[in-house]
Design an enzyme around this catalytic site. Structure first.
Site, PDB file in Angstrom:
ATOM      1  CG  HIS A  27      -1.728   1.220   1.418  1.00 21.88           C
ATOM      2  ND1 HIS A  27      -3.066   1.271   1.102  1.00 21.88           N
ATOM      3  CD2 HIS A  27      -1.404   2.444   1.894  1.00 21.88           C
ATOM      4  CE1 HIS A  27      -3.524   2.482   1.379  1.00 21.88           C
ATOM      5  NE2 HIS A  27      -2.536   3.205   1.872  1.00 21.88           N
ATOM      6  CD  GLU A  28       1.740   3.621   3.749  1.00 18.09           C
ATOM      7  OE1 GLU A  28       1.968   4.671   3.106  1.00 18.09           O
ATOM      8  OE2 GLU A  28       0.760   3.520   4.515  1.00 18.09           O
TER       9      GLU A  28
ATOM     10  CG  HIS B 261       0.287   6.002  -0.935  1.00 15.82           C
ATOM     11  ND1 HIS B 261      -0.860   6.343  -1.631  1.00 15.82           N
ATOM     12  CD2 HIS B 261      -0.145   5.486   0.253  1.00 15.82           C
ATOM     13  CE1 HIS B 261      -1.922   6.041  -0.903  1.00 15.82           C
ATOM     14  NE2 HIS B 261      -1.511   5.514   0.242  1.00 15.82           N
TER      15      HIS B 261
END
Length: 187
Positions: free
Chosen positions: A28-29, A32
């Site tokens: 997820h990170e 980004h």
């Protein structure tokens, strides 16, 4: 949360849960970060120790509020569109990861009746589906500094579609269960 406060069960379930949580959180990170890099911005993960403690403490209460840190994008100016695309990357990664976990669970499901190894893989994938569906939905809530507020500010239709997909996946995982979803899918 998954041990019913049975600390002896924690030794068994923790590694299994960490596959879904670990992959979900890290990817997820990274979603980004790589999205920000695509637009030429510098970004990095910053740990929030208080959020890590809250996540751990809340898991003992039967609900997880997980905010152990975030990827920060450094830019002099970041328009709503670019910020929205960078922000939606993380939840989309969780949705895709949840679908991958569901497909693997469906593939090993028939063999899980005959093999302990396949049972463990099915359990890992079932929890991976549930955890990543929840992570996507949680992060799409349009409050505070969560991804959802930035996505909604950029494009309401995209926010509605992504939160609907992740919300339905989360709802089904919590009501029907992964085994039930698989039974529906394979007829």
């Amino acid at each position: 949360m998954y041990t019913g406060r049975d600390f002896s069960a924690m030794y068994f379930i923790l590694p299994i849960v960490m596959v879904g949580v670990g992959l979900g959180f890290i990817l997820h990170e990274l979603g980004h970060k790589f999205s920000a890099m695509h637009f030429g911005y510098w970004s990095e993960y910053q740990l929030w120790p208080v959020g890590l403690i809250i996540a751990l403490a809340s898991s003992f209460c039967g609900i997880v509020f997980a905010a152990p840190g975030a990827v920060y994008t450094y830019a002099n100016f970041l328009d709503d569109r670019t910020n929205g695309i960078i922000s939606i990357a993380g939840p989309v990664v969780n949705i895709v990861l949840a679908i991958i976990f569901l497909l693997i669970a469906a593939a090993v499901y028939p063999m899980a009746f005959f093999s302990q190894t396949m049972q463990i893989i099915f359990l890992v994938c079932s929890l991976g589906f549930t955890i990543n569906s929840y992570l996507a939905t949680f992060n799409l809530i349009p409050i505070w500094n969560l991804d959802g507020s930035k996505v909604l500010r950029w494009n309401g239709l995209i926010w509605i579609v992504t939160i609907a997909i992740s919300g339905i996946m989360t709802y089904l995982s919590m009501t029907v269960g992964v085994e039930g979803i698989i039974k529906i899918l394979i007829g």
